[in-house]
Write a protein that holds these residues in place. Structure first.
Motif, short mmCIF file in Angstrom:
data_model
loop_
_atom_site.label_atom_id
_atom_site.label_comp_id
_atom_site.label_asym_id
_atom_site.label_seq_id
_atom_site.Cartn_x
_atom_site.Cartn_y
_atom_site.Cartn_z
N LEU A 170 5.75 127.05 -20.87
CA LEU A 170 6.51 127.46 -19.44
C LEU A 170 6.66 128.69 -18.75
N ALA A 171 7.26 129.97 -19.97
CA ALA A 171 7.46 131.32 -19.71
C ALA A 171 6.28 131.57 -19.50
N ALA A 172 5.09 131.04 -19.98
CA ALA A 172 3.84 131.65 -19.67
C ALA A 172 3.38 131.31 -18.00
N LEU A 173 3.54 130.24 -17.94
CA LEU A 173 2.91 129.58 -16.64
C LEU A 173 3.96 130.63 -15.64
N VAL A 174 5.04 130.71 -15.08
CA VAL A 174 6.13 131.23 -15.14
C VAL A 174 5.35 132.87 -14.80
N SER A 175 4.99 133.34 -15.89
CA SER A 175 4.66 134.93 -15.53
C SER A 175 3.44 135.28 -14.59
N TRP A 176 2.22 133.84 -15.40
CA TRP A 176 1.58 133.62 -14.01
C TRP A 176 1.90 133.88 -12.29
N ILE A 177 2.53 132.61 -12.11
CA ILE A 177 2.80 132.65 -11.07
C ILE A 177 3.12 132.84 -9.85
N SER A 178 3.80 133.87 -11.12
CA SER A 178 4.94 135.24 -10.55
C SER A 178 3.90 136.58 -10.77
N GLY A 179 2.69 136.23 -10.99
CA GLY A 179 1.51 137.33 -10.88
C GLY A 179 1.94 138.49 -11.73
N VAL A 180 2.78 138.22 -12.78
CA VAL A 180 2.99 139.03 -13.92
C VAL A 180 1.77 139.50 -14.85
N GLU A 181 1.13 138.03 -15.27
CA GLU A 181 -0.05 138.23 -16.20
C GLU A 181 -1.00 137.10 -15.18
N PRO A 182 -2.13 137.27 -15.85
CA PRO A 182 -3.50 136.80 -15.31
C PRO A 182 -3.36 135.16 -15.14
N ALA A 183 -3.33 134.34 -15.04
CA ALA A 183 -3.83 133.43 -15.33
C ALA A 183 -5.07 133.15 -16.56
N SER A 184 -5.59 133.81 -17.16
CA SER A 184 -6.53 133.68 -18.34
C SER A 184 -5.13 134.34 -19.21
N SER A 185 -4.31 134.87 -19.14
CA SER A 185 -3.57 135.18 -20.49
C SER A 185 -2.78 134.37 -21.13
N VAL A 186 -2.67 132.42 -20.04
CA VAL A 186 -1.80 131.52 -20.73
C VAL A 186 -2.30 131.32 -21.87
N MET A 187 -3.53 130.45 -21.89
CA MET A 187 -3.99 129.52 -22.99
C MET A 187 -4.47 130.80 -24.34
N PRO A 188 -4.93 131.96 -24.85
CA PRO A 188 -4.25 132.48 -25.68
C PRO A 188 -3.38 132.63 -26.39
N LYS A 189 -2.45 132.59 -25.24
CA LYS A 189 -0.12 132.81 -25.09
C LYS A 189 -0.76 131.72 -26.47
N LEU A 190 -0.68 130.02 -25.57
CA LEU A 190 -0.35 128.59 -25.75
C LEU A 190 -1.28 128.71 -27.68
N GLU A 191 -2.58 129.43 -27.61
CA GLU A 191 -3.08 129.16 -28.72
C GLU A 191 -2.82 130.00 -30.30
N ARG A 192 -2.32 130.90 -29.73
CA ARG A 192 -1.33 131.84 -30.82
C ARG A 192 0.23 130.94 -31.29
N ALA A 193 0.85 130.56 -29.97
CA ALA A 193 1.48 129.92 -30.33
C ALA A 193 2.73 129.30 -31.55
N SER A 194 0.48 128.27 -31.20
CA SER A 194 0.62 127.35 -31.85
C SER A 194 0.06 126.73 -32.86
N ARG A 195 -0.67 128.54 -33.33
CA ARG A 195 -0.76 128.45 -34.53
C ARG A 195 0.71 128.83 -35.56
N LEU A 196 2.01 130.01 -34.64
CA LEU A 196 2.56 130.11 -35.45
C LEU A 196 3.94 129.11 -35.43
N LEU A 197 3.24 128.15 -34.73
CA LEU A 197 4.40 126.87 -34.52
C LEU A 197 4.34 125.92 -35.41
N LEU A 198 3.19 125.88 -35.72
CA LEU A 198 2.87 124.28 -35.82
C LEU A 198 2.28 124.28 -37.08
N ALA A 199 1.24 125.46 -37.67
CA ALA A 199 0.51 125.03 -38.55
C ALA A 199 1.18 125.29 -39.70
#
Length: 199
Positions: A170-199
């Motif tokens: 949700l935070a990554a989506l808010v950053s994208w839709i508000s123009g803070v970060e590009p759309a391309s930033s969302v999936m790399p962030k989610l992949e890193r978070a998935s590995r940190l939280l779920l591995a």
């Protein structure tokens, strides 16, 4: 809002028309285009009927989000997540969901604005959204969630990790839709978070 499971067939069709009209308007013009009177007109229902099902614009749009998540669940049943391990399967699920959101940016902006509106009357719909996301991620992990409606404080570690991953998304989506970060930033962030939280 009318309790969806108790709806008759004609009421369910009416509800689907209203959700579809809201989605179409968001697709055409984003948040501003979703006006309750216009939704009612397009769905061919009285304005009072629309408000009986959805007491506010925010509730309506979060209900559209729930409908979209349910559609994702149906697609995952037909084409299960791919990956050699549970985390890869979660990343695949998030990638599919995120791809759908980014293909329809106006809709996404409207849905996220509604979700984070702080309108207390939509709390049940927000909770339902969270429960659906818990289930999707849990299924991808191959984990059984005990009490998908548990609060984060009472949750099992796996449920807490899933909730944290949803919060990152949700935070990554808010950053994208508000123009803070590009759309391309969302999936790399989610992949890193998935590995940190779920591995």
């Amino acid at each position: 809002m009318t309790d969806a499971p108790a709806l008759t067939a004609s009421q369910q069709q009416r509800r689907e028309r209203m959700l579809g009209a809201a989605f179409e308007l968001a697709l055409e013009g984003g948040w501003e285009a979703v006006q309750m009177r216009e939704v009612a007109t397009r769905a061919d229902v009285a304005l009072g009927t629309l408000y009986r099902y959805f007491p506010s614009k925010e509730y309506l749009l979060v209900s559209v989000m729930i409908s979209e998540i349910e559609g994702l669940t149906d697609r995952l049943a037909v084409r299960p997540p791919r990956g050699d391990d549970p985390v890869e399967r979660v990343v695949d699920v998030l990638g599919r969901a995120n791809g759908a959101l980014q293909r329809q940016p106006r809709v996404t902006v409207a849905l996220i604005r509604a979700l984070v509106s702080g309108n207390e009357e939509i709390a049940p719909a927000v909770a339902e959204t969270r429960a659906h996301m818990r289930r999707i991620i849990s299924d991808a992990l191959g984990a059984e969630l005990v009490g998908a409606d548990a609060s984060a404080a009472d949750a099992e570690p796996e449920v807490l990790a899933i909730d944290l991953l949803s919060d990152v998304w949700l935070a990554a989506l808010v950053s994208w839709i508000s123009g803070v970060e590009p759309a391309s930033s969302v999936m790399p962030k989610l992949e890193r978070a998935s590995r940190l939280l779920l591995a």
